[in-house]
Design an enzyme around this catalytic site. Structure first.
Site, PDB file in Angstrom:
ATOM      1  N   GLU A  79       0.819  -1.223   0.000  1.00  0.00           N
ATOM      2  CA  GLU A  79       0.000   0.000   0.000  1.00  0.00           C
ATOM      3  C   GLU A  79       0.849   1.267   0.000  1.00  0.00           C
ATOM      4  O   GLU A  79       0.469   2.272  -0.618  1.00  0.00           O
ATOM      5  CB  GLU A  79      -0.948  -0.024   1.193  1.00  0.00           C
ATOM      6  N   HIS A 124     -10.125  -6.924   8.137  1.00  0.00           N
ATOM      7  CA  HIS A 124     -10.982  -6.809   6.956  1.00  0.00           C
ATOM      8  C   HIS A 124     -12.302  -6.100   7.246  1.00  0.00           C
ATOM      9  O   HIS A 124     -13.161  -6.044   6.378  1.00  0.00           O
ATOM     10  CB  HIS A 124     -11.293  -8.194   6.386  1.00  0.00           C
TER      11      HIS A 124
END
Length: 337
Positions: free
Chosen positions: A74, A143
């Site tokens: 990321e 998540h």
């Protein structure tokens, strides 16, 4: 970097019924058709079409130079987007899941948010960062998080959250067209919600909207909890309480004028979000509205939020997420019931 030729495709030309996920796809497609400098970056967004299939088909339409499968990094995704923005591109980054954004956090708050200010306006950062967020899908650790407050605390970032297909389409197109960096939070548990989507963009993404009018209590929320808040308003009406539901849509900046006008009318405020209570957006909204509307309040404002714990295992998430009963309990509290 060169852009590939766009293949023949069909843009959204008339009102069409779409899921929330497909409305995002349509917004990405239209933005890429409108501007060849719009490029997509993210993990598995190309051949796979994204883990939620939001980018499905875009690689075939626009080619690998504009729909870029990235490594699982990321920080590199956001850092590359900064370089692309420097060169005049409009990158749209997908963070695969909310909890994966933290490796890119330094790039977002130290570079993306500050470069326009640091260069006295010489450098623009037209970067849109899509973040599927929130719980309710029975996912594994990392998540199902709600990290939006981290970014509303950072000057230089716009932060928005969508709750329905029309806003998902309109607000993403607006975000991509801006010269400012935007965090675009999309509620993953609402991806399959359907609604009519018009190509007309409508309200500014900075504007809060009243999704259910009322006179007794103002219930403020955003993103995944908007449908639940509407259900709470219907249930409260059965008990003789009129609840006005406001979808904030923009979390930074906040449209305080709309919230203030509602609270001056109702005299009572409940704020609800999935994120934890401490340091959350709800506390900031309550503090700001109390400053503006103190003499109008009939009761202390109430927060209905996730608990101050790490996000729980899937079997326990229903106890963590604000639901209809907890929202109604918040309404009862401000009504003195």
């Amino acid at each position: 970097m060169t852009t590939s030729a766009v293949k023949t495709t069909t843009a959204l030309a008339t009102p069409t019924t779409l899921t929330l996920a497909k409305s995002i796809t349509a917004a990405l497609r239209q933005s890429m058709l409108d501007d060849p400098k719009v490029v997509l970056l993210g993990e598995d967004i190309g051949a796979l079409g994204g883990v939620f299939r939001v980018t499905d088909g875009l690689l075939a339409e626009f080619g690998a130079n504009r729909v870029i499968d990235t490594p699982l990094a990321e920080s590199a995704i956001i850092g590359t987007a900064v370089g692309l923005a420097y060169r005049g591109y409009r990158p749209v980054c997908e963070i695969q899941f909310d909890g994966f954004i933290y490796p890119g956090f330094d790039q977002i708050v130290s570079q993306v948010a500050k470069l326009h200010y640091r260069t006295q306006g010489a450098v623009k950062m037209p970067i849109t960062i899509r973040v599927p967020f929130g719980g309710g899908i029975g996912a594994a650790e990392h998540h199902s998080e709600s990290p939006e407050a981290y970014f509303t605390h950072t000057s230089g970032l716009r932060v928005i959250s969508v709750s329905n297909p029309q806003d998902s389409y309109s607000m993403l197109r607006q975000a991509i067209s801006l010269d400012d960096p935007v965090l675009y939070f999309e509620p993953k548990r609402r991806y399959h919600v359907k609604g009519e989507v018009s190509p007309v963009l409508g309200e500014s993404m900075e504007k809060a909207v009243i999704v259910a009018p009322g006179t007794d209590v103002t219930l403020v929320t955003y993103g995944p909890l908007v449908p639940t808040a509407r259900e709470a308003a219907l249930a409260a009406a059965d008990e003789g309480v009129s609840v006005e539901v406001i979808d904030l849509r923009s979390l930074a900046p906040v449209d305080y004028a709309t919230v203030e006008a509602s609270v001056r009318k109702t005299g009572r405020l409940v704020v609800t979000h999935e994120a934890v209570r401490s340091g959350g957006i709800g506390g900031e909204i309550i503090a700001s509205i109390t400053e503006r509307c103190f003499n109008y309040l009939e009761a202390a404002p109430v927060r209905v939020t996730g608990w101050d714990i790490p996000y729980p295992p899937a079997k326990l998430e229903s106890h963590h997420l604000p639901d209809l009963d907890r929202m109604l309990a918040g309404v009862d509290r401000v009504m003195g019931r």
